[in-house]
Design a protein around this motif. Sequence first.
Motif, PDB file in Angstrom:
ATOM      1  N   UNK A  14       0.707  -1.089   0.350  1.00 14.37           N
ATOM      2  CA  UNK A  14      -0.243   0.349  -0.660  1.00 14.37           C
ATOM      3  C   UNK A  14       0.606   1.741   0.093  1.00 14.37           C
ATOM      4  N   UNK A  15       2.367   0.890  -0.560  1.00 18.44           N
ATOM      5  CA  UNK A  15       3.514   2.444  -0.455  1.00 18.44           C
ATOM      6  C   UNK A  15       3.264   3.146   1.046  1.00 18.44           C
ATOM      7  N   UNK A  16       2.881   3.105   2.631  1.00 16.64           N
ATOM      8  CA  UNK A  16       2.791   3.757   3.464  1.00 16.64           C
ATOM      9  C   UNK A  16       3.661   4.987   3.115  1.00 16.64           C
ATOM     10  N   UNK A  17       3.738   5.905   3.626  1.00 10.06           N
ATOM     11  CA  UNK A  17       4.938   6.573   3.493  1.00 10.06           C
ATOM     12  C   UNK A  17       4.208   7.889   5.474  1.00 10.06           C
ATOM     13  N   UNK A  18       5.594   8.092   5.818  1.00 13.85           N
ATOM     14  CA  UNK A  18       5.113   8.518   7.161  1.00 13.85           C
ATOM     15  C   UNK A  18       4.995  10.422   6.879  1.00 13.85           C
ATOM     16  N   UNK A  19       3.579  10.875   7.109  1.00 12.81           N
ATOM     17  CA  UNK A  19       3.495  12.375   7.191  1.00 12.81           C
ATOM     18  C   UNK A  19       3.094  12.621   8.039  1.00 12.81           C
ATOM     19  N   UNK A  20       3.033  13.767   8.419  1.00 11.41           N
ATOM     20  CA  UNK A  20       3.067  14.614  10.033  1.00 11.41           C
ATOM     21  C   UNK A  20       1.902  15.539   9.036  1.00 11.41           C
ATOM     22  N   UNK A  21       0.789  15.516   9.905  1.00  9.79           N
ATOM     23  CA  UNK A  21       0.158  16.644  10.340  1.00  9.79           C
ATOM     24  C   UNK A  21       0.176  18.099  10.353  1.00  9.79           C
ATOM     25  N   UNK A  22      -0.599  18.725   9.293  1.00 12.93           N
ATOM     26  CA  UNK A  22      -0.825  20.172   9.625  1.00 12.93           C
ATOM     27  C   UNK A  22      -1.781  20.829   9.984  1.00 12.93           C
ATOM     28  N   UNK A  23      -2.452  21.255  10.793  1.00 11.86           N
ATOM     29  CA  UNK A  23      -3.543  21.928  11.069  1.00 11.86           C
ATOM     30  C   UNK A  23      -3.588  23.116  10.702  1.00 11.86           C
ATOM     31  N   UNK A  24      -5.135  23.378  10.153  1.00  8.53           N
ATOM     32  CA  UNK A  24      -5.485  24.708  10.038  1.00  8.53           C
ATOM     33  C   UNK A  24      -5.501  25.126  11.434  1.00  8.53           C
ATOM     34  N   UNK A  25      -5.431  26.789  11.030  1.00  9.40           N
ATOM     35  CA  UNK A  25      -5.592  27.958  11.782  1.00  9.40           C
ATOM     36  C   UNK A  25      -6.438  27.493  12.868  1.00  9.40           C
ATOM     37  N   UNK A  46      -8.088  13.607   8.045  1.00 10.69           N
ATOM     38  CA  UNK A  46      -6.642  13.847   6.715  1.00 10.69           C
ATOM     39  C   UNK A  46      -7.078  15.260   6.389  1.00 10.69           C
ATOM     40  N   UNK A  47      -7.785  16.258   6.975  1.00  5.75           N
ATOM     41  CA  UNK A  47      -7.927  16.920   6.243  1.00  5.75           C
ATOM     42  C   UNK A  47      -6.589  17.895   6.617  1.00  5.75           C
ATOM     43  N   UNK A  48      -5.900  17.745   7.975  1.00  6.35           N
ATOM     44  CA  UNK A  48      -4.345  18.043   8.298  1.00  6.35           C
ATOM     45  C   UNK A  48      -3.009  17.259   7.533  1.00  6.35           C
ATOM     46  N   UNK A  49      -3.305  16.555   6.368  1.00  9.31           N
ATOM     47  CA  UNK A  49      -2.598  15.805   4.926  1.00  9.31           C
ATOM     48  C   UNK A  49      -2.583  15.376   3.989  1.00  9.31           C
ATOM     49  N   UNK A  52      -4.870  19.386  -1.380  1.00 11.37           N
ATOM     50  CA  UNK A  52      -5.151  19.740  -0.252  1.00 11.37           C
ATOM     51  C   UNK A  52      -6.373  18.958   0.025  1.00 11.37           C
ATOM     52  N   UNK A  53      -6.556  18.952   2.066  1.00 13.38           N
ATOM     53  CA  UNK A  53      -7.888  18.682   2.193  1.00 13.38           C
ATOM     54  C   UNK A  53      -9.278  17.996   1.654  1.00 13.38           C
ATOM     55  N   UNK A  54     -10.001  18.961   0.744  1.00 12.62           N
ATOM     56  CA  UNK A  54     -10.720  18.420   0.135  1.00 12.62           C
ATOM     57  C   UNK A  54     -10.631  17.261  -0.947  1.00 12.62           C
ATOM     58  N   UNK A  55      -9.529  17.560  -1.306  1.00 12.76           N
ATOM     59  CA  UNK A  55      -9.466  16.897  -2.700  1.00 12.76           C
ATOM     60  C   UNK A  55      -9.098  14.865  -1.624  1.00 12.76           C
ATOM     61  N   UNK A  56      -8.418  15.277  -0.160  1.00 12.81           N
ATOM     62  CA  UNK A  56      -7.569  13.872  -0.247  1.00 12.81           C
ATOM     63  C   UNK A  56      -9.308  13.184   0.966  1.00 12.81           C
ATOM     64  N   UNK A  57     -10.214  13.900   1.395  1.00  8.12           N
ATOM     65  CA  UNK A  57     -11.013  13.789   1.882  1.00  8.12           C
ATOM     66  C   UNK A  57     -11.849  12.493   1.029  1.00  8.12           C
ATOM     67  N   UNK A  58     -12.261  13.612   0.070  1.00  9.97           N
ATOM     68  CA  UNK A  58     -13.392  12.699  -0.768  1.00  9.97           C
ATOM     69  C   UNK A  58     -12.600  11.467  -1.154  1.00  9.97           C
ATOM     70  N   UNK A  59     -11.768  11.094  -1.617  1.00 10.85           N
ATOM     71  CA  UNK A  59     -10.979  10.602  -2.183  1.00 10.85           C
ATOM     72  C   UNK A  59     -11.423   8.729  -1.298  1.00 10.85           C
ATOM     73  N   UNK A  60     -10.802   9.162   0.257  1.00  6.49           N
ATOM     74  CA  UNK A  60     -10.607   8.186   0.894  1.00  6.49           C
ATOM     75  C   UNK A  60     -12.516   7.777   1.293  1.00  6.49           C
TER      76      UNK A  60
END
Length: 847
Positions: A427-438, A492-495, A501-509
């Motif tokens: 599944x090709x997982x990679x370590x990603x670090x969330x970045x939260x919205x202000x 997902x919104x922070x990744x 972007x958050x909308x595109x990634x959320x919708x894909x999941x």
Amino acid sequence: MFLFLPMASSSTGLYYFTQTRITLHGTRTIFKRFVKSHTNPLYTYPSPSHSQNPLSVINFTPIKKFHSQPTVHAKNLRNCWSGSSKSDRSETGAKMTVTAIPCIKDSSLMINGKVLLSGVPSEVTVYPLTAAGSSSCSSAAFLGASSCIPSSRHVFSLGVLQECKFLCLFRHKIWWMIPRVGKSGSEIPIETQMLLLEVKEESAVYDVDSARQSLDNTFYILLLPVLEGQFRASLLGTPANELEFCVESGDAYVQTTRVSEAVLINSGEDPFDLIKNSFKILEKHMGTFTHIEHKKKPVHLDWFGWCTWDAFYKDVNPRGIKEGLESFIGGGCPPKFLIIDDGWQDTFNEFQKEGEPFIRGTEFASRLIDIKENSKFLGLGADLCTDLHEFVEFIKEKFGLKFVYVWHALVGYWGGLSPSSEKMKKYNPKISYPVQSPGNVGNLRDIAMESLEKYGIGLVDPQKIYDFYIDLHSYLSHCGIDGVKVDVQNVIEALGTGYGGRVVLTRKYQEAIEDSVARNFKENNVICCMCHNSDSIYSSKRCATARASEDFMPWEPMYQTLHIASVAYNSLLLGEITVPDWDMFQSHHNTAEFHGAARAVGGCAVYASDKATEHDFKLLKKLVLPDGSILRAKYAGRPTQDCLFVDPVMDGKSLLKIWNLNKLSGVIGVFNCQGAGKWPLKEGSKNVFKSLVLSGHVSPLDVHFLGEVAGENWSGDCAVYAFHSGSLSKTPKKGRLEVSLLTLECEIFTISPIRILNENIHFAPLGLIDMYNPGGATENLSCPDSSGRKVRVDVRGCGRFGAYSSRKPSYCTVDGKKEEFTYDVNNGLLIVKLGGECNVKEIDVWY
């Protein structure tokens, strides 16, 4: 080389530029796209990889094609009149309706001739919906704005909000919403996702063709920040009472200068109709989500369940599950669905070594190393089973379970998938670090997110996410698992950086989850959890159940009232998209009756998290029939209209009333939530329990849409049955009954419209009066005898059936056999005892 193209627009004066190797073909292509942008200037930069310079992108990509048209600032108009054919004044001089469509006049946003926002900046524009022939869109519009500078995050001022009562739902932490009420813009928190305003008109404004009048000249305005292309919007207030909206993509490389459909604004006389109609408008216009009326609801909702979380937490094991099921069945409350919560998966935590002191936060850093079960569910010995498949088969056969769900996070586990696991590498997982919205860090930070920001998440390659879910869910289905509870969704919104972007990634999941559930489980069996962001809400096409608030926390005595209030108010929004899940509770908890009564009126699933042998079966039997079914109301339970703009937790005076409907009656739960909790981020009383006696009233008018179930021969009067006192009252539609409660006390009222059978016989079925929601048992009412001497009620279940009857019956039969009954001449309460199994029975009342 750079190509600069000045944009001839008096409204924006923007300059678009790009960097590319200039050729005749390239210049011509850029110019064509620029010309297109002049008519539709909502553009974003595509998402390059982190190694790319975003300015090396050749073109701007349009977000979407607009279906709405901008209005001009109506500085020279005397008023804002309706665009319909009836917008002119009649020859008789009768006053017509001032249009409900928002418009900007003299820098003020006006609705129904009322100023809502003053000092509206020139960059703000109103885009009315133009759906042909759609009367439901006549008052709806979008708010948009523009900027001179491309950015992935804009904050636009809408102007100063005029003082009026408001209710908002905002995310106080990344996962969850809570309500807040107030009167000024400064009180509206960041990350507000719904804003409902109550506006008092100074004079009656009416339509001569309308039969419905507002008795107190009150109307309601709803603002819903939504999704537009790759951007997501939210609302916030400022200390200067300005109302602002924020649009953000969650990816620095996805930028825009303008949005035109960021916030839906709509108005109406009825707040519940207004919310429902607005979501239906959005459903049709956006096409990214589905209204709950058009979704298939999971069957588990109508059965009693047990969740292992508070019983075991992560120590869940097969023997403990077996003992718990035996305990429930021994007490006469058989669970028919089971959720095996966190603790069954095969995970590894590289940050917490065995034998070393516990490091707070590392529990969220564990990662999945296999889609199969962990060692607790393997090699268990002949007395139980050897793997998950055998265990599920065993408990279904032995305990009569209809559905078994298991828990997993949207990203597999809290910390995602382990990149070092051989079984996860596909599944090709990679370590990603969330970045939260202000917006998230501007309210409450969350320990789980702080841990994930520190340790990272093993994020599945978005191109592999379908494969991951299909593999996971097909394995679970093979093991006999019927559905999944999918948690930790908002992470997902922070990744979104680097993924559009958050909308595109959320919708894909979201699409991947929904497709996999549809393929592997039969009944749309998925419960969404920790999913209170608009990214998920407006991307939900199939998922029909979602948790309505933060967890039931048995160890937090000051959180119990907050939980009940949160689920009720959040259901105003979530109930249009899903069947809100009000979470589990423990039947032996000191607030069990408070929680149980709330579940009864919530229209939600009813499931406990009791430890084995720790049950209150007397309480559970007020919720659960002997066959394990429950009496679930029709809709999402919501606060009554007179509770929408009060604080039932901290104002020290307001009771919380929650209404719902059954097939033939209404139900109202009244809860005293004062003195036993404090809203997060809210100044006020300290967290000290202070018991308060509060009084209020209940009216049939509190049950919205009661006319839906009243029938044509409704007298306008209602029979009102109070569960705890056992009292029955005949009450006019506009009548009131007083109720007084101590803190953490509740009462449930069944409101049954009285039908007129003939001049002498008036009748109203109540249902199974020993259940919290009696009316949930009544299926049908008819008068099969033409003389009006007989009433037939179809009732599901067993126990005491109650009804209001204006006269004492001659006799009663159940499925054709005479049964004894009691009748109270003082209040008209008729009681017939129903025995046998929990099938539907025909009760005939003869006069």
